[in-house]
Design a protein around this motif. Structure first.
Motif, short mmCIF file in Angstrom:
data_model
loop_
_atom_site.label_atom_id
_atom_site.label_comp_id
_atom_site.label_asym_id
_atom_site.label_seq_id
_atom_site.Cartn_x
_atom_site.Cartn_y
_atom_site.Cartn_z
N ILE A 1 -19.05 44.35 -10.00
CA ILE A 1 -19.23 43.76 -11.31
C ILE A 1 -18.55 44.95 -12.39
N GLY A 2 -18.00 44.63 -13.55
CA GLY A 2 -17.67 45.60 -14.39
C GLY A 2 -18.63 46.64 -14.81
N LYS A 3 -18.43 47.56 -15.28
CA LYS A 3 -19.26 48.83 -15.53
C LYS A 3 -20.26 48.40 -16.91
N GLU A 4 -19.95 47.61 -17.84
CA GLU A 4 -20.84 47.20 -18.82
C GLU A 4 -22.16 46.54 -18.46
N ILE A 5 -22.17 45.91 -17.15
CA ILE A 5 -23.47 45.50 -16.87
C ILE A 5 -23.98 45.84 -15.45
N LEU A 6 -23.77 47.20 -15.58
CA LEU A 6 -24.23 47.98 -14.28
C LEU A 6 -25.73 48.07 -14.33
N PRO B 1 -19.68 38.84 -10.92
CA PRO B 1 -20.67 38.36 -11.54
C PRO B 1 -20.33 36.87 -12.10
N ILE B 2 -21.55 36.27 -12.47
CA ILE B 2 -20.99 34.85 -13.08
C ILE B 2 -20.69 34.89 -14.50
N TYR B 3 -19.47 34.49 -14.82
CA TYR B 3 -18.89 34.57 -16.13
C TYR B 3 -19.58 33.62 -17.42
N TYR B 4 -19.34 34.04 -18.40
CA TYR B 4 -19.68 33.14 -19.73
C TYR B 4 -18.73 32.27 -19.74
N PRO B 5 -18.89 30.92 -19.73
CA PRO B 5 -18.16 30.05 -20.01
C PRO B 5 -17.89 29.51 -21.48
N PRO C 1 -11.11 32.12 -18.89
CA PRO C 1 -11.03 32.96 -18.14
C PRO C 1 -9.78 34.06 -18.73
N HIS C 2 -9.90 35.37 -18.81
CA HIS C 2 -8.76 36.22 -18.99
C HIS C 2 -8.64 37.39 -17.81
N LEU C 3 -7.76 38.14 -18.10
CA LEU C 3 -7.77 39.32 -17.28
C LEU C 3 -8.68 39.92 -16.72
N GLY C 4 -9.79 40.31 -17.51
CA GLY C 4 -10.83 41.00 -16.87
C GLY C 4 -11.67 39.89 -15.85
N HIS C 5 -11.71 38.68 -16.00
CA HIS C 5 -12.51 37.86 -15.27
C HIS C 5 -11.59 37.81 -13.95
N LEU C 6 -10.21 37.77 -14.05
CA LEU C 6 -9.50 37.29 -12.69
C LEU C 6 -9.51 38.69 -12.06
N TYR C 7 -9.57 39.75 -12.92
CA TYR C 7 -9.40 41.03 -12.00
C TYR C 7 -10.64 41.15 -11.03
N THR C 8 -11.94 41.12 -11.43
CA THR C 8 -13.01 41.01 -10.54
C THR C 8 -12.97 40.09 -9.62
N THR C 9 -12.59 39.04 -9.98
CA THR C 9 -12.49 37.92 -8.74
C THR C 9 -11.43 38.07 -7.73
N THR D 1 -20.50 30.59 -12.91
CA THR D 1 -20.48 30.79 -14.45
C THR D 1 -21.85 30.95 -14.73
N ASP D 2 -22.29 31.59 -15.94
CA ASP D 2 -23.51 31.77 -16.59
C ASP D 2 -23.69 31.11 -17.84
N GLU D 3 -24.21 29.96 -17.73
CA GLU D 3 -23.97 29.03 -18.75
C GLU D 3 -24.97 28.86 -19.80
N GLY E 1 -13.91 49.70 -13.38
CA GLY E 1 -13.50 50.11 -14.78
C GLY E 1 -12.88 48.83 -15.65
N TRP E 2 -12.51 49.06 -16.92
CA TRP E 2 -12.42 47.98 -17.74
C TRP E 2 -10.81 48.09 -18.16
N TRP E 3 -10.33 47.02 -18.24
CA TRP E 3 -8.63 46.69 -18.53
C TRP E 3 -8.76 47.10 -20.22
N VAL E 4 -7.65 47.63 -20.45
CA VAL E 4 -7.10 48.01 -21.85
C VAL E 4 -5.72 47.39 -21.73
N1 MSP Z 1 -22.41 36.48 -17.59
C1 MSP Z 1 -22.75 37.88 -17.67
C2 MSP Z 1 -22.81 38.40 -16.18
C3 MSP Z 1 -23.86 38.02 -15.22
S1 MSP Z 1 -23.78 38.58 -13.76
C4 MSP Z 1 -25.44 37.95 -13.11
C5 MSP Z 1 -21.41 38.36 -18.19
N2 MSP Z 1 -20.32 37.61 -18.23
S2 MSP Z 1 -18.64 37.90 -18.72
O1 MSP Z 1 -18.08 36.63 -18.79
O2 MSP Z 1 -18.97 38.98 -19.86
O3 MSP Z 1 -18.05 38.61 -17.34
C6 MSP Z 1 -18.18 40.15 -17.51
C7 MSP Z 1 -17.43 40.40 -16.11
O4 MSP Z 1 -16.06 40.01 -16.53
C8 MSP Z 1 -17.37 42.08 -16.16
O5 MSP Z 1 -18.48 42.47 -15.50
C9 MSP Z 1 -16.08 42.10 -15.33
O6 MSP Z 1 -16.25 42.09 -14.09
C10 MSP Z 1 -15.26 41.24 -16.12
N3 MSP Z 1 -14.51 41.67 -17.25
C11 MSP Z 1 -14.30 41.07 -18.57
N4 MSP Z 1 -13.69 41.94 -19.29
C12 MSP Z 1 -13.03 42.86 -18.71
C13 MSP Z 1 -12.17 43.93 -18.74
N5 MSP Z 1 -11.64 44.04 -19.91
N6 MSP Z 1 -11.69 44.75 -17.73
C14 MSP Z 1 -12.29 44.49 -16.42
N7 MSP Z 1 -13.09 43.57 -16.28
C15 MSP Z 1 -13.63 43.05 -17.44
O7 MSP Z 1 -21.27 39.47 -18.43
#
Ligand code: MSP
Length: 515
Positions: free
Chosen positions: A255-260, A10-14, A18-26, A49-51, A286-289
């Protein structure tokens, strides 16, 4: 599978760091990208990044800066973080870049030309005290009152452009039904299908009240709101829809499951409207807790960048990668606990590190650091060699099925078997008996071969440590020896290790002094 492989995160919101979730998918995407390169494919790995959007505006206001400055500064942190963690992305797209904005404008123009976009009205709730828009779901949960002041929310209606999502929903549903590999894991596919069957409304795609976004080409009073802008990144990075690209369609959108839902329904609908082929697979992980609880700053259990960097400095980045991939079957939710981290680190040190260390040390001590010629004769030898030969095939199948936990552990399991082989063949006893010299050669040669394949298979998961391990075995992990895919070359090399000079057996995963 095609000889090219396109993988995205996914492109991440800046709006934060970045935290564990972002690094995990990457890291998961990086592991896949590295495997497919190793297997000889031409890989394109995209992150970014999704800006645009309201979150950026709100966070910028909080920090008394502009959304553009906030985006520049935090996108820079994402880029640097991924570099520091050795992420092998081929491109990093930012939605504020001209290349993205001009192609998104073109996409919207095409949708307008087809009559897939129309002007309507968006109705919602507004918290006047907080100057904040509130979604219907949240408003309902708060009994239509402000969460802060308790005053009633005001209802508002504003003009917005809609994309005719409802018209495309049956086609998307048919596609999902006909293509079982499209949405994975399967449980997630079923969720999407049942939600689709419940009916899909048209999608509001613009805001007249927001300035931070890409303007609607037909109406500069509106900017695009969120998903059309964000999802398009997967094609604009390739130059589509203006220029064709051999990398489209994507092989995997991770992608993370919340944006499926957005990826499974909005994105295919957009692509159908643009007459572009749909991606092969969307994988919702899945999601990290943390310690069983949702990660939050106030609870003090947030695995942020600082903490991850600490783990990397103490145990190595590869140990962190291994832990992230190993923690649960890919697709499941994951829990970051100190105890699990230790367990996984010990597995690396005690299984892989130990196997390499003892093999290399014995080759040093008994054979002057040169791998001897093996003449496999006993069942034990043949069994370990059969496992060794089977590994590349198992690895390919696990990567094809996106079973990343298995991908990370296959090489470790072979090292475990090699340790068992060494225990059973007792080379330290063989070394005492000159009549058993041939047998000792075989044990050392077979162990070195198994380890070479185990380490090669771990290159995608543990890029630094597996390469260091191969070097310890006297093998250049990027050896251009024969031509052809690197993994094949390394496997071939494992069968011709006689005469290779090994290193000194330096520990691959040294335990930190205070651990
Ligand atoms: N900008 C949207 C995505 C657009 S894609 C066209 C967005 N950005 S986000 O910064 O919120 O990043 C979401 C992504 O970060 C999740 O889909 C997942 O890949 C990763 N994670 C963020 N928190 C997470 C956890 N706690 N655990 C695992 N991954 C999660 O949504």
């Amino acid at each position: 599978m095609s000889e090219r492989f396109y993988i995205t995160t996914p492109i991440y919101y800046p709006n934060g760091q970045p935290h564990l979730g972002h690094l995990y998918t990457t890291i998961c995407a990086d592991t896949l990208a590295r495997y497919h390169r190793l297997a000889g494919r031409d890989v394109f790995f995209l992150t970014g990044t999704d800006e645009h959007g309201i979150k950026m505006v709100q966070t910028a206001a909080q920090f008394e800066t502009t959304p553009a400055e906030l985006a520049d500064s935090n996108a820079g942190v994402f880029v640097d973080t991924f570099k520091r963690w050795g992420i092998s992305n081929d491109d990093f797209i930012r939605t504020t870049q001209g290349r993205h904005k001009s192609l998104v404008t073109e996409i919207v123009r095409r949708l307008l030309d087809r009559g897939d976009i129309y002007l309507g009205a968006y109705e919602g709730w507004y918290d006047e005290g907080q100057e904040e828009f509130v979604t219907e779901t949240t408003a309902k949960a708060q009994e239509y009152k402000s969460a802060v002041s308790g005053k009633p929310l005001s209802k508002f209606s504003e003009p917005t452009y809609f994309f005719k999502l409802g018209q495309y929903a049956p086609k998307v549903q048919a596609y999902i039904e006909a293509n079982p590999q499209f949405i994975q894991p399967e449980s997630k596919r079923n969720e999407v299908l049942s939600k689709l069957k419940a009916g899909v409304a048209d999608l509001s795609i613009s805001r007249a009240t927001l300035k931070w976004g890409i303007e609607m080409p037909n109406d500069p009073g509106h900017v695009l709101y969120v998903w059309i802008d964000a999802l398009s990144n997967y094609i604009t990075a390739l130059g589509l829809p203006e220029r064709p690209s051999r990398f489209w369609p994507a092989d995997v959108h991770l992608i993370g499951k919340e944006i499926l839902w957005f990826h499974a329904v909005y994105w295919p609908a957009m692509l159908l409207a643009l007459d572009l082929p749909l991606p092969r697979t969307l994988y919702a992980h899945g999601w990290w807790v943390s310690d069983g609880k949702k990660m939050s700053k106030s609870m003090g259990n947030f695995i942020d960048l600082k903490k991850l960097d600490w783990y990397a400095a103490t145990y190595s980045q590869d140990a962190v990668r291994y832990h992230l991939l190993r923690a649960a079957p890919f697709g499941n939710d994951l829990d970051f606990t100190e105890a699990d981290f230790q367990k996984n680190f010990n597995e690396l040190a005690n299984v892989l590190g130990n196997c390499l260390n003892r093999t290399v040390k014995m080759i040093n001590r008994y054979r002057n650091a040169v791998v001897p010629e093996a003449s496999p004769s006993e069942d034990l030898d043949h069994r370990l060699l059969a496992e060794t030969e089977a590994l590349p095939g198992k690895l390919a199948a696990a990567f094809e099925r996106l079973e990343l936990q298995t991908c990370a552990t296959l090489g470790i399991e072979l090292a475990r078997q090699t340790n068992g082989y060494i225990d059973a063949t007792e080379p330290f006893k063989l070394a005492k008996d000159p009549a058993k010299a041939g047998r000792l050669d075989t044990v050392l040669g077979v162990s070195a071969r198994a380890l070479c394949v185990a380490l090669s298979s771990l290159l995608p998961t543990l890029p630094h440590k597996a390469a260091d391990g191969l070097r310890q075995l006297g093998i250049d992990p990027h050896s251009p020896d024969y031509g052809g895919p690197l993994l094949e070359r390394l496997v071939q090399k494992s069968t011709a290790m006689t005469g290779t000079k090994v290193g000194d057996g330096t520990a691959l995963f040294p335990k930190p002094p205070d651990a």
